[in-house]
Scaffold this active site. Structure first.
Site, PDB file in Angstrom:
ATOM      1  N   THR A   1      83.523  63.712  44.275  1.00 51.70           N
ATOM      2  CA  THR A   1      83.947  63.706  45.683  1.00 51.70           C
ATOM      3  C   THR A   1      83.384  62.435  46.239  1.00 51.70           C
ATOM      4  O   THR A   1      82.385  62.108  46.124  1.00 51.70           O
ATOM      5  CB  THR A   1      83.434  64.913  46.428  1.00 51.70           C
ATOM      6  OG1 THR A   1      83.853  66.030  45.859  1.00 51.70           O
ATOM      7  CG2 THR A   1      83.589  64.766  47.944  1.00 51.70           C
TER       8      THR A   1
ATOM      9  N   LYS B   1      89.798  66.990  50.426  1.00 49.92           N
ATOM     10  CA  LYS B   1      88.351  67.544  49.972  1.00 49.92           C
ATOM     11  C   LYS B   1      87.353  67.739  51.251  1.00 49.92           C
ATOM     12  O   LYS B   1      86.653  68.517  51.380  1.00 49.92           O
ATOM     13  CB  LYS B   1      87.773  66.671  48.649  1.00 49.92           C
ATOM     14  CG  LYS B   1      86.387  67.183  48.501  1.00 49.92           C
ATOM     15  CD  LYS B   1      86.286  68.427  47.849  1.00 49.92           C
ATOM     16  CE  LYS B   1      84.883  68.672  47.663  1.00 49.92           C
ATOM     17  NZ  LYS B   1      84.608  70.062  46.856  1.00 49.92           N
TER      18      LYS B   1
ATOM     19  N   LYS C   1      75.478  65.010  51.378  1.00 51.03           N
ATOM     20  CA  LYS C   1      76.466  63.721  50.652  1.00 51.03           C
ATOM     21  C   LYS C   1      78.046  63.910  51.171  1.00 51.03           C
ATOM     22  O   LYS C   1      78.396  62.874  51.762  1.00 51.03           O
ATOM     23  CB  LYS C   1      76.519  63.624  49.408  1.00 51.03           C
ATOM     24  CG  LYS C   1      77.301  62.512  48.639  1.00 51.03           C
ATOM     25  CD  LYS C   1      77.631  62.845  47.252  1.00 51.03           C
ATOM     26  CE  LYS C   1      79.038  63.615  47.312  1.00 51.03           C
ATOM     27  NZ  LYS C   1      79.830  63.785  46.157  1.00 51.03           N
TER      28      LYS C   1
HETATM   29  N1  NAP Z   1      78.644  71.341  41.911  1.00 48.84           N
HETATM   30  C1  NAP Z   1      79.454  72.066  42.634  1.00 48.84           C
HETATM   31  O1  NAP Z   1      79.654  72.850  43.071  1.00 48.84           O
HETATM   32  C2  NAP Z   1      80.631  70.817  43.010  1.00 48.84           C
HETATM   33  C3  NAP Z   1      81.697  71.443  43.350  1.00 48.84           C
HETATM   34  C4  NAP Z   1      83.065  70.424  43.726  1.00 48.84           C
HETATM   35  C5  NAP Z   1      82.801  69.115  43.449  1.00 48.84           C
HETATM   36  N2  NAP Z   1      81.693  68.672  43.124  1.00 48.84           N
HETATM   37  C6  NAP Z   1      81.545  67.314  43.203  1.00 48.84           C
HETATM   38  O2  NAP Z   1      81.622  66.754  41.728  1.00 48.84           O
HETATM   39  C7  NAP Z   1      80.860  65.640  41.272  1.00 48.84           C
HETATM   40  C8  NAP Z   1      79.939  65.854  40.262  1.00 48.84           C
HETATM   41  O3  NAP Z   1      78.902  67.002  40.702  1.00 48.84           O
HETATM   42  P1  NAP Z   1      77.988  67.846  39.744  1.00 48.84           P
HETATM   43  O4  NAP Z   1      77.569  69.078  40.174  1.00 48.84           O
HETATM   44  O5  NAP Z   1      78.656  67.990  38.412  1.00 48.84           O
HETATM   45  O6  NAP Z   1      76.839  66.761  39.765  1.00 48.84           O
HETATM   46  P2  NAP Z   1      75.617  66.679  38.700  1.00 48.84           P
HETATM   47  O7  NAP Z   1      75.545  67.800  37.635  1.00 48.84           O
HETATM   48  O8  NAP Z   1      74.655  65.977  39.163  1.00 48.84           O
HETATM   49  O9  NAP Z   1      76.197  65.431  37.655  1.00 48.84           O
HETATM   50  C9  NAP Z   1      76.417  64.230  38.102  1.00 48.84           C
HETATM   51  C10 NAP Z   1      77.117  63.370  36.788  1.00 48.84           C
HETATM   52  O10 NAP Z   1      77.507  62.144  37.354  1.00 48.84           O
HETATM   53  C11 NAP Z   1      76.406  61.267  36.347  1.00 48.84           C
HETATM   54  N3  NAP Z   1      76.366  59.924  37.236  1.00 48.84           N
HETATM   55  C12 NAP Z   1      75.973  59.921  38.484  1.00 48.84           C
HETATM   56  N4  NAP Z   1      75.689  58.633  38.885  1.00 48.84           N
HETATM   57  C13 NAP Z   1      75.999  57.953  37.810  1.00 48.84           C
HETATM   58  C14 NAP Z   1      75.915  56.532  37.480  1.00 48.84           C
HETATM   59  N5  NAP Z   1      75.770  55.647  38.359  1.00 48.84           N
HETATM   60  N6  NAP Z   1      76.591  55.988  36.402  1.00 48.84           N
HETATM   61  C15 NAP Z   1      76.733  57.120  35.558  1.00 48.84           C
HETATM   62  N7  NAP Z   1      76.847  58.157  35.656  1.00 48.84           N
HETATM   63  C16 NAP Z   1      76.470  58.836  36.885  1.00 48.84           C
HETATM   64  C17 NAP Z   1      75.531  62.058  35.882  1.00 48.84           C
HETATM   65  O11 NAP Z   1      74.784  61.352  34.857  1.00 48.84           O
HETATM   66  P3  NAP Z   1      73.398  61.891  34.285  1.00 48.84           P
HETATM   67  O12 NAP Z   1      73.475  63.110  33.403  1.00 48.84           O
HETATM   68  O13 NAP Z   1      72.887  60.717  33.583  1.00 48.84           O
HETATM   69  O14 NAP Z   1      72.400  62.202  35.687  1.00 48.84           O
HETATM   70  C18 NAP Z   1      76.195  63.348  35.692  1.00 48.84           C
HETATM   71  O15 NAP Z   1      76.957  63.389  34.591  1.00 48.84           O
HETATM   72  C19 NAP Z   1      80.400  65.134  42.914  1.00 48.84           C
HETATM   73  O16 NAP Z   1      80.895  64.451  43.462  1.00 48.84           O
HETATM   74  C20 NAP Z   1      80.054  66.673  43.404  1.00 48.84           C
HETATM   75  O17 NAP Z   1      80.112  66.424  44.912  1.00 48.84           O
HETATM   76  C21 NAP Z   1      80.693  69.440  43.109  1.00 48.84           C
END
Ligand code: NAP
Length: 292
Positions: free
Chosen positions: A98, A173, A241
């Site tokens: 997102t 979104k 965010k």
């Molecule tokens: N969680 C939910 O319920 C949900 C629902 C819908 C949408 N989303 C969206 O989906 C996306 C991911 O969310 P998530 O919940 O999966 O978050 P998360 O568990 O914190 O995972 C984030 C991922 O992004 C990687 N990352 C972040 N910054 C980076 C960078 N500069 N370079 C390379 N890798 C990077 C992290 O790597 P590391 O492992 O090294 O930190 C990790 O693999 C977000 O945009 C969020 O808003 C989340």
């Protein structure tokens, strides 16, 4: 075209199970994660591990990514050793993070210049939907590219809608987050009023959830808010965010969004008290504090 070789960048709460579903669907998947340990469960399922997003792009016909915010997608897409470095003309790039619609459009234009076809494809449905492969996926980009990557999207989601040109998926979104934020506030105000007026809020939820005011938030997060369970399904700081992206888009388009601004400030109250990692149902605590 039959797609066989996929890449996946960003194996977090969402990306990990989404990539696992692609492996289970029979694709040959190459993965990369900044913190290498998170790639190990994927390797155990049969995925190959690459040393950079560029290497992922070299190995794939379609690359999917799911990282945190706009600068993170920029880093993996066009930064050093990014997808643009390894990708050839004809590569499809599906970003499920997102991020700001304006960033998605800019990256699609930049990558398009070297023949890489980017779609913005943010998702809704949380970690539960990611694991079950039942995500809602809202897609922006060229209709032909959307059709070409259908088998990939279908392995991760259930409701998959082409919303319009580049950036349209991200706009939808943000609409999802606006509606969700206001439903949360509605839940919290109803709970707070019941409590302060001396009525059992659990009884209120039981009957109100079944009527015209019912919502996913009332049914699923209402009982947790009433029970004082603030463990996160979706954290306040991640919602913030998304609300920041909503407010940037509100400014870009001169669209007044008073309800979303109010919810953003109530969450800021929680963050100021060190509760940014609580679940979003903790909004009920902000209302309690206002009434004290
Ligand atoms: N969680 C939910 O319920 C949900 C629902 C819908 C949408 N989303 C969206 O989906 C996306 C991911 O969310 P998530 O919940 O999966 O978050 P998360 O568990 O914190 O995972 C984030 C991922 O992004 C990687 N990352 C972040 N910054 C980076 C960078 N500069 N370079 C390379 N890798 C990077 C992290 O790597 P590391 O492992 O090294 O930190 C990790 O693999 C977000 O945009 C969020 O808003 C989340």
């Amino acid at each position: 075209m039959t797609i066989a070789r996929l890449g996946f960048v960003g194996l977090g709460i969402m990306g990990g199970p989404m990539a696992a579903n692609l492996v289970r669907a029979g694709f040959e998947v190459t993965v990369w994660n900044r913190t290498p340990a998170k790639a190990e469960p994927l390797a155990a399922l049969g995925a190959a591990i690459a040393g950079s997003p560029a290497e992922v792009a070299e190995a794939a016909e379609v690359v999917v990514s799911c990282v945190t915010d706009s600068p993170d997608v920029e880093a993996i897409a066009i930064g050093p050793s990014g997808i643009a470095e390894g990708g050839r003309a004809g590569l499809y790039y599906v970003d499920c993070s997102t991020i700001a619609p304006a960033t998605a459009r800019r990256l699609a234009a930049r990558l398009g210049g070297q023949g890489i076809r980017m779609l913005d494809a943010p998702v809704s449905g949380g970690d539960v939907g990611a694991r079950a492969g039942t995500l809602a996926i809202m897609v922006g980009g060229e209709a032909a590219d959307f059709e070409a990557v259908q088998p990939v999207l279908q392995a991760m989601g259930r409701t998959i809608v082409h919303c319009g040109p580049s950036g349209a998926g991200q706009v939808v979104k943000l609409c999802n987050q606006v509606a969700g934020a206001l439903n949360l506030l509605a839940m919290a105000e109803a709970v707070t009023l019941a409590r302060r007026a001396g009525v059992d809020p659990a009884k209120m939820l039981e009957v109100v959830s079944a009527g015209a005011a019912g919502s996913w938030m009332l049914t699923n997060l209402g009982p947790r808010a009433v029970g004082g369970d603030f463990t996160p399904g979706f954290m306040v700081e991640l919602m913030q965010k998304d609300l920041r992206l909503v407010m940037e888009t509100s400014e870009d388009t001169q669209t007044p969004l008073p309800g979303s601004a109010l919810v953003q400030q109530l969450f800021r109250m929680l963050e100021a008290r060190g509760r940014g990692r609580d679940g979003t149902q903790a909004i009920v605590e902000a209302l309690r504090l206002l009434a004290e």
